[in-house]
Design a protein around this motif. Structure first.
Motif, PDB file in Angstrom:
ATOM      1  N   ALA A 160       0.829  -1.213   0.000  1.00 57.48           N
ATOM      2  CA  ALA A 160       0.000   0.000   0.000  1.00 57.48           C
ATOM      3  C   ALA A 160       0.858   1.255   0.000  1.00 57.48           C
ATOM      4  CB  ALA A 160      -0.930  -0.020   1.205  1.00 57.48           C
ATOM      5  N   LEU A 161       1.940   1.253   0.762  1.00 56.94           N
ATOM      6  CA  LEU A 161       2.819   2.418   0.791  1.00 56.94           C
ATOM      7  C   LEU A 161       3.470   2.630  -0.575  1.00 56.94           C
ATOM      8  CD1 LEU A 161       4.516   1.914   4.275  1.00 56.94           C
ATOM      9  CD2 LEU A 161       2.890   3.710   3.652  1.00 56.94           C
ATOM     10  N   ARG A 162       3.886   1.549  -1.213  1.00 57.90           N
ATOM     11  CA  ARG A 162       4.508   1.672  -2.533  1.00 57.90           C
ATOM     12  C   ARG A 162       3.517   2.221  -3.550  1.00 57.90           C
ATOM     13  NH1 ARG A 162       5.401  -3.293  -3.400  1.00 57.90           N
ATOM     14  NH2 ARG A 162       3.738  -3.661  -4.900  1.00 57.90           N
ATOM     15  N   GLU A 163       2.300   1.717  -3.513  1.00 58.16           N
ATOM     16  CA  GLU A 163       1.296   2.166  -4.470  1.00 58.16           C
ATOM     17  C   GLU A 163       0.923   3.625  -4.257  1.00 58.16           C
ATOM     18  OE1 GLU A 163      -1.813  -0.664  -3.956  1.00 58.16           O
ATOM     19  OE2 GLU A 163      -0.856  -2.185  -5.238  1.00 58.16           O
ATOM     20  N   ALA A 164       1.118   4.109  -3.021  1.00 62.45           N
ATOM     21  CA  ALA A 164       0.830   5.520  -2.725  1.00 62.45           C
ATOM     22  C   ALA A 164       2.051   6.408  -2.948  1.00 62.45           C
ATOM     23  CB  ALA A 164       0.355   5.646  -1.279  1.00 62.45           C
ATOM     24  N   GLY A 165       3.136   5.831  -3.459  1.00 61.37           N
ATOM     25  CA  GLY A 165       4.347   6.608  -3.691  1.00 61.37           C
ATOM     26  C   GLY A 165       5.076   6.964  -2.417  1.00 61.37           C
ATOM     27  N   ALA A 166       4.858   6.190  -1.357  1.00 61.13           N
ATOM     28  CA  ALA A 166       5.456   6.493  -0.052  1.00 61.13           C
ATOM     29  C   ALA A 166       6.209   5.280   0.494  1.00 61.13           C
ATOM     30  CB  ALA A 166       4.372   6.935   0.928  1.00 61.13           C
ATOM     31  N   ALA A 167       6.804   4.503  -0.392  1.00 64.33           N
ATOM     32  CA  ALA A 167       7.418   3.233   0.013  1.00 64.33           C
ATOM     33  C   ALA A 167       8.551   3.417   1.009  1.00 64.33           C
ATOM     34  CB  ALA A 167       7.932   2.491  -1.221  1.00 64.33           C
ATOM     35  N   ALA A 168       9.226   4.571   0.956  1.00 69.03           N
ATOM     36  CA  ALA A 168      10.430   4.741   1.768  1.00 69.03           C
ATOM     37  C   ALA A 168      10.189   5.405   3.112  1.00 69.03           C
ATOM     38  CB  ALA A 168      11.470   5.545   0.984  1.00 69.03           C
ATOM     39  N   VAL A 169       8.921   5.665   3.472  1.00 73.86           N
ATOM     40  CA  VAL A 169       8.699   6.469   4.677  1.00 73.86           C
ATOM     41  C   VAL A 169       9.033   5.733   5.964  1.00 73.86           C
ATOM     42  CG1 VAL A 169       6.970   7.958   3.598  1.00 73.86           C
ATOM     43  CG2 VAL A 169       6.231   5.896   4.812  1.00 73.86           C
ATOM     44  N   ILE A 170       8.901   4.397   5.980  1.00 75.87           N
ATOM     45  CA  ILE A 170       9.271   3.616   7.158  1.00 75.87           C
ATOM     46  C   ILE A 170       9.990   2.350   6.701  1.00 75.87           C
ATOM     47  CG2 ILE A 170       7.394   4.447   8.642  1.00 75.87           C
ATOM     48  CD1 ILE A 170       5.954   1.786   8.109  1.00 75.87           C
ATOM     49  N   GLY A 171      10.690   1.732   7.638  1.00 75.82           N
ATOM     50  CA  GLY A 171      11.333   0.457   7.378  1.00 75.82           C
ATOM     51  C   GLY A 171      10.803  -0.593   8.334  1.00 75.82           C
ATOM     52  N   MET A 172      11.494  -1.729   8.376  1.00 73.23           N
ATOM     53  CA  MET A 172      11.042  -2.845   9.198  1.00 73.23           C
ATOM     54  C   MET A 172      12.150  -3.362  10.092  1.00 73.23           C
ATOM     55  SD  MET A 172       9.456  -6.555   8.152  1.00 73.23           S
ATOM     56  CE  MET A 172       8.921  -7.645   9.490  1.00 73.23           C
ATOM     57  N   THR A 173      11.767  -3.719  11.326  1.00 77.63           N
ATOM     58  CA  THR A 173      12.593  -4.556  12.187  1.00 77.63           C
ATOM     59  C   THR A 173      12.086  -5.981  12.029  1.00 77.63           C
ATOM     60  OG1 THR A 173      13.049  -2.830  13.822  1.00 77.63           O
ATOM     61  CG2 THR A 173      13.242  -5.117  14.554  1.00 77.63           C
ATOM     62  N   PHE A 174      12.935  -6.848  11.545  1.00 73.91           N
ATOM     63  CA  PHE A 174      12.570  -8.242  11.298  1.00 73.91           C
ATOM     64  C   PHE A 174      13.040  -9.073  12.481  1.00 73.91           C
ATOM     65  CE2 PHE A 174      12.902 -12.512   9.676  1.00 73.91           C
ATOM     66  CZ  PHE A 174      11.947 -12.621   8.680  1.00 73.91           C
ATOM     67  N   ASP A 175      12.089  -9.591  13.263  1.00 76.87           N
ATOM     68  CA  ASP A 175      12.412 -10.438  14.408  1.00 76.87           C
ATOM     69  C   ASP A 175      12.299 -11.897  13.983  1.00 76.87           C
ATOM     70  OD1 ASP A 175      12.037 -12.055  16.874  1.00 76.87           O
ATOM     71  OD2 ASP A 175      12.191 -10.109  17.863  1.00 76.87           O
ATOM     72  N   ILE A 176      13.431 -12.577  13.909  1.00 77.82           N
ATOM     73  CA  ILE A 176      13.458 -13.945  13.399  1.00 77.82           C
ATOM     74  C   ILE A 176      12.607 -14.869  14.247  1.00 77.82           C
ATOM     75  CG2 ILE A 176      14.954 -15.928  12.932  1.00 77.82           C
ATOM     76  CD1 ILE A 176      17.210 -13.898  12.335  1.00 77.82           C
ATOM     77  N   GLY A 177      12.698 -14.751  15.557  1.00 75.00           N
ATOM     78  CA  GLY A 177      11.974 -15.653  16.441  1.00 75.00           C
ATOM     79  C   GLY A 177      10.495 -15.367  16.558  1.00 75.00           C
ATOM     80  N   ASN A 178      10.117 -14.088  16.521  1.00 72.36           N
ATOM     81  CA  ASN A 178       8.722 -13.714  16.793  1.00 72.36           C
ATOM     82  C   ASN A 178       7.726 -14.341  15.824  1.00 72.36           C
ATOM     83  OD1 ASN A 178       9.315 -12.226  19.042  1.00 72.36           O
ATOM     84  ND2 ASN A 178       8.898 -10.220  18.115  1.00 72.36           N
ATOM     85  N   ALA A 194      12.544  -8.900   2.773  1.00 66.83           N
ATOM     86  CA  ALA A 194      13.939  -8.469   2.805  1.00 66.83           C
ATOM     87  C   ALA A 194      14.163  -7.045   2.284  1.00 66.83           C
ATOM     88  CB  ALA A 194      14.812  -9.461   2.034  1.00 66.83           C
ATOM     89  N   PRO A 195      13.491  -6.607   1.206  1.00 74.81           N
ATOM     90  CA  PRO A 195      13.764  -5.251   0.713  1.00 74.81           C
ATOM     91  C   PRO A 195      13.419  -4.141   1.702  1.00 74.81           C
ATOM     92  CG  PRO A 195      12.663  -6.567  -0.965  1.00 74.81           C
ATOM     93  CD  PRO A 195      12.579  -7.348   0.302  1.00 74.81           C
ATOM     94  N   HIS A 196      12.603  -4.452   2.701  1.00 72.07           N
ATOM     95  CA  HIS A 196      12.154  -3.423   3.646  1.00 72.07           C
ATOM     96  C   HIS A 196      12.866  -3.493   4.987  1.00 72.07           C
ATOM     97  CE1 HIS A 196       8.962  -2.913   0.718  1.00 72.07           C
ATOM     98  NE2 HIS A 196       8.700  -4.204   0.815  1.00 72.07           N
ATOM     99  N   VAL A 197      13.711  -4.481   5.180  1.00 76.60           N
ATOM    100  CA  VAL A 197      14.325  -4.728   6.491  1.00 76.60           C
ATOM    101  C   VAL A 197      15.534  -3.817   6.700  1.00 76.60           C
ATOM    102  CG1 VAL A 197      15.522  -6.437   7.924  1.00 76.60           C
ATOM    103  CG2 VAL A 197      13.495  -7.099   6.592  1.00 76.60           C
ATOM    104  N   GLU A 198      15.525  -3.090   7.833  1.00 73.69           N
ATOM    105  CA  GLU A 198      16.606  -2.173   8.160  1.00 73.69           C
ATOM    106  C   GLU A 198      17.269  -2.484   9.498  1.00 73.69           C
ATOM    107  OE1 GLU A 198      15.295   1.880   7.706  1.00 73.69           O
ATOM    108  OE2 GLU A 198      14.268   1.446   5.817  1.00 73.69           O
TER     109      GLU A 198
END
Length: 262
Positions: A160-178, A194-198
């Motif tokens: 949804a963010l990409r389609e709104a032209g706002a893909a870069a406004v936030i990133g992701m914390t990827f918790d492997i265990g959660n 993976a492309p969104h994980v920071e």
């Protein structure tokens, strides 16, 4: 070699409650970590005020540690609305701390990203959105509950963010265990997101069902290594499993070295 953060809870929740976050910054630095994740749920209210957070950030910076501000608050409410108050409070706290990242849970996102409002609010707050802004970077984490812990929610959010032209406004914390709490396959999630994980939280999971708990990855643990291989190699990695209280310093140093090279 990846940068490694130690999440405060790795030293033990009771130890952080008793001593405060700053008391453990020397241990984090001696272990070789580059960053320290401050947890709002392990702070008294007085310690979460702007002046106290600024003092804590200064103390951590003296140890050469950059900071992550982590709050259990969610970006979206249970009914799917953007929680502007929670976001504003998180960014303000992160700014006071001098944090690189401000981490929230995703919450009740269910298909309507409110992308334009999210982007404009982050701009108003001076948060870093892509290359713009000089404030902390907002990242959302997959949690242990069904709400905010399902792969489809994160795919939907970033689509949804990409389609709104706002893909870069936030990133992701990827918790492997959660991912294992709501029954999602961590490796499938890693490949999809993976492309969104920071920022990455690393932990193994022991137990079953509601009795699961975070644990240190063993020498024979293949899940963490496989997930890390699918995720960006240049982003920081956080230790979010408890150290053995009988040998905290040795374990902290061992796992910082292990995670940096994994």
């Amino acid at each position: 070699m990846a940068e490694v953060a130690i999440v405060a809870s790795a030293f033990g929740a009771q130890a952080i409650w008793r001593d405060g976050h700053a008391a453990w910054s020397v241990s984090a630095r001696r272990a070789g970590a580059q960053a320290f994740e401050v947890r709002r749920e392990l702070m008294h209210d007085a310690d979460a005020q702007p002046e106290a957070l600024h003092a804590l950030g200064t103390a951590l910076a003296r140890e050469g540690l950059w900071r992550v501000w982590s709050t259990p608050d969610s970006l979206y409410t249970e009914d799917g609305a953007l929680d502007e108050a929670a976001l504003c409070a998180a960014v303000a706290a992160g700014r006071a701390l001098g944090a690189r990242f401000v981490k929230l849970q995703l919450g009740g996102f269910a298909g309507e990203a409110c992308a334009a409002r999210l982007a404009s609010l982050l701009e108003e707050l001076g948060a870093r959105t892509g290359e713009a802004g000089d404030g902390p970077r907002v990242v959302v984490e997959n949690g242990q509950l069904e709400q905010g812990g399902k792969l489809a929610q994160f795919v939907g959010l970033f689509t949804a963010l990409r389609e709104a032209g706002a893909a870069a406004v936030i990133g992701m914390t990827f918790d492997i265990g959660n991912w294992q709490w709501p029954g999602e396959p961590p490796l499938l999630a890693a490949a999809a997101l993976a492309p969104h994980v920071e920022y990455i939280h690393c932990k193994a999971v022991a137990g079953e069902g509601a009795r699961r708990f975070a644990a240190a990855p063993g020498d024979d643990d293949t899940l963490c290594r496989a997930a890390l291989a699918l995720l960006p190699t240049h982003v920081p990695r956080g230790i979010e499993f408890p150290f053995d209280p009988a040998c905290v310093a040795a374990e902290a140093a061992h796992y910082v070295e292990w995670l940096a090279a994994a």
